[in-house]
Design a protein around this motif. Structure first.
Motif, short mmCIF file in Angstrom:
data_model
loop_
_atom_site.label_atom_id
_atom_site.label_comp_id
_atom_site.label_asym_id
_atom_site.label_seq_id
_atom_site.Cartn_x
_atom_site.Cartn_y
_atom_site.Cartn_z
N SER A 114 0.80 -1.23 0.00
CA SER A 114 0.00 0.00 0.00
C SER A 114 0.84 1.29 0.00
O SER A 114 0.31 2.38 -0.19
CB SER A 114 -0.93 0.02 1.22
OG SER A 114 -0.15 0.08 2.41
N ILE A 115 2.15 1.17 0.18
CA ILE A 115 2.99 2.36 0.32
C ILE A 115 2.96 3.25 -0.92
O ILE A 115 2.76 4.47 -0.79
CB ILE A 115 4.43 2.00 0.74
CG1 ILE A 115 4.42 1.42 2.15
CG2 ILE A 115 5.36 3.20 0.66
CD1 ILE A 115 5.76 0.86 2.61
N PRO A 116 3.16 2.73 -2.15
CA PRO A 116 3.17 3.63 -3.31
C PRO A 116 1.89 4.46 -3.45
O PRO A 116 1.95 5.66 -3.70
CB PRO A 116 3.37 2.69 -4.50
CG PRO A 116 4.07 1.51 -3.92
CD PRO A 116 3.50 1.35 -2.53
N ALA A 117 0.75 3.83 -3.28
CA ALA A 117 -0.52 4.56 -3.42
C ALA A 117 -0.69 5.59 -2.31
O ALA A 117 -1.14 6.72 -2.55
CB ALA A 117 -1.69 3.59 -3.42
N THR A 118 -0.30 5.21 -1.09
CA THR A 118 -0.43 6.12 0.04
C THR A 118 0.45 7.35 -0.16
O THR A 118 0.00 8.49 0.04
CB THR A 118 -0.03 5.41 1.35
OG1 THR A 118 -0.86 4.25 1.51
CG2 THR A 118 -0.20 6.31 2.54
#
Length: 144
Positions: A114-118
């Motif tokens: 989820s890090i890239p989208a966050t």
């Protein structure tokens, strides 16, 4: 100095300065999420490359990340100690070290999913702006 020379030395007229600030700010957004996983940003980059192509030589990893062996070696040693990857020398040529993910390293992919989208949501850029920026930066990198 001429007026043109004076202008060229102003901080606000330097392309490198907004690139530097933007880079630091974006990396700090990642840092907030990676700290909870006990990862540095550079370790995260290594993992991303290995999630794409596991079992690659250090030299190829260095090319992908634009890092030299002097920077990579201590980083990879630490990641090996943390249990994320293994380093093995090839039988054909002992100078070639292959980097492979361990199960722990493979499992980090789900934790990082989820890090890239966050982080992307924090940038406040629309899809077209992101694509334009991406293309401009990679074009600049290729030309350098």
């Amino acid at each position: 100095m001429t007026t043109l020379e004076e202008e060229s030395l102003k901080l606000d007229n330097q392309l490198c300065f907004p690139l530097y600030v933007a880079s630091r700010k974006v990396i700090s957004l990642y840092h907030a999420h990676l700290k909870a996983l006990d990862l540095t940003y550079t370790q995260y980059l290594v993992l991303m490359v290995l999630w794409e192509t596991d079992g690659i030589p250090v030299s190829e990893l260095g090319k992908r990340l634009f890092l030299d062996n002097g920077t990579l070696t201590p980083l990879l040693k630490k990641m090996e100690q943390q249990g994320y990857l293994s380093r093995t020398r090839t039988v054909k040529d002992e100078r070639v070290v292959i980097i492979s993910l361990t199960e722990t390293g493979k499992n980090m992919k789900e934790k990082c999913r989820s890090i890239p989208a966050t982080v992307g949501d924090c940038l406040k850029l629309d899809k077209e702006q992101v694509q334009t920026l991406y293309l401009l930066l990679y074009d600049m990198i290729r030309q350098m």
